[in-house]
Design an enzyme around this catalytic site. Structure first.
Site, mmCIF file in Angstrom:
data_model
loop_
_atom_site.group_PDB
_atom_site.id
_atom_site.type_symbol
_atom_site.label_atom_id
_atom_site.label_comp_id
_atom_site.label_asym_id
_atom_site.label_seq_id
_atom_site.Cartn_x
_atom_site.Cartn_y
_atom_site.Cartn_z
ATOM 1 N N PRO A 170 -9.691 -29.646 30.275
ATOM 2 C CG PRO A 170 -9.498 -27.354 29.836
ATOM 3 C CD PRO A 170 -8.802 -28.498 30.529
ATOM 4 C CE LYS A 193 -21.606 -20.135 42.501
ATOM 5 N NZ LYS A 193 -21.868 -21.407 41.758
ATOM 6 C CE1 TYR A 208 -20.784 -20.682 47.048
ATOM 7 C CE2 TYR A 208 -21.910 -18.702 47.820
ATOM 8 C CZ TYR A 208 -21.912 -19.868 47.077
ATOM 9 O OH TYR A 208 -23.032 -20.231 46.355
ATOM 10 C CG ASN A 257 -17.531 -22.475 43.891
ATOM 11 O OD1 ASN A 257 -18.175 -23.470 43.580
ATOM 12 N ND2 ASN A 257 -17.471 -22.022 45.130
#
Length: 299
Positions: free
Chosen positions: A48, A135, A131, A81
């Site tokens: 970050p 997400k 996936y 993701n």
């Protein structure tokens, strides 16, 4: 207005960046992995603090996160993701806390739909694939970050530049060499699932509205066509635009995702209220543009 687009070289990102560049007075900056040029930013790996340095250098009024992985190992999906949006939010809080964040989520976060029922943003999210799960983790990172942020949950995008990993992109690649040979056979998997297809240009327009709309916005907005369409209709529609005279051969064996998620459709009324957005293109428009972009269109 300074707008930073992350993942601007990808399928959705290219269309989003092009649309935003047309905004009067907009300065669009692209950020991606260092090898891709522009500002260096790797959401999957950068700390970050490193991302905060990139944000401080860009000094954006808005950030659009188009970066994401649709396939690969679960670890890769999680890095891009889930970890990526969390790191981005931490960096934004440090370096650009007043910037608007528009994050591209996915309708896969909802999981299986009920035939005949359009899913709203308040529906429980029950993803059944890595996936969709990753997400969803990214969406939760954004919606809990106490930022001026909105997640656009995108349906199945179709249009120019569709990647080979997607059914539209893969089918276009199969149709090109087949030409108009009446004896040609293109073999596909099970096409019985229903999906909510949305033109990629409409996705870009929704992002533009989300970037420029006055605050506050709902935490999550569905962006789709608003109609459940048989995948078979997409396949035969693209074949028609290709001038294909052969045979599409459908196998009973489909993808694991199609078997577990046989029906999906999003309620897009909230996006109409919050953004004044509705899809402007039909699925046939999207397929025509996809085929024309291949440079192999048959009269």
């Amino acid at each position: 207005m300074r707008i930073l687009v992350l993942g601007g070289t990808g399928y959705l990102g290219r269309h989003v960046a092009e649309r935003l560049r047309a905004l009067p007075g907009a300065q669009v900056l692209a950020a991606g992995r260092p090898a891709g040029g522009g500002l260096g930013a790797d959401l999957a790996r950068d700390r970050p603090e490193r991302l905060a340095e990139t944000l401080a250098a860009a000094a954006p009024d808005a950030v659009v996160n188009c970066a994401g992985a649709t396939g690969g190992a679960p670890v890769t999906l999680a890095e891009v993701n889930a970890r990526g949006p969390a790191a981005l939010c931490a960096a934004l809080r440090s370096a650009a806390p007043t910037a608007r964040l528009v994050h591209l989520g996915s309708a896969a976060e909802y999981g299986p739909g009920t035939p005949g029922v359009k899913v709203t943003e308040s529906a429980p999210a029950c993803p059944v694939t890595p996936y969709g799960a990753t997400k969803l983790a990214g969406t939760l990172a954004v919606t809990s970050a106490a930022l001026d942020a909105v997640v656009l949950r995108i349906g199945n995008p179709v249009g120019p530049g569709a990647p080979a990993a997607s059914l539209p992109g893969r089918l276009a690649a199969l149709l090109r060499p087949a030409g108009r040979d009446p004896d040609a056979v293109v073999r596909l998997g099970d096409l019985s699932a229903h999906r909510d297809f949305v033109d990629v240009r409409d996705v870009a327009r929704a992002v533009e509205r989300a970037v420029t709309a006055p605050a506050p916005l709902p935490a999550v907005l569905n962006i789709g066509g608003g109609t459940a369409v048989p995948v078979r209709e997409l396949a035969y529609g693209l074949a028609r635009h290709a001038g294909f005279r052969g045979r599409l051969e459908e196998s009973a064996d489909g993808s694991a995702r199609s078997a577990r998620v046989s029906w999906q459709c999003s309620d897009i009324s909230a996006a109409a209220r919050a953004l004044g957005w509705r899809p402007a293109h039909s699925l046939d428009d999207a397929l025509a543009a996809l085929w024309a972009a291949t440079g192999e269109r048959v009269p």
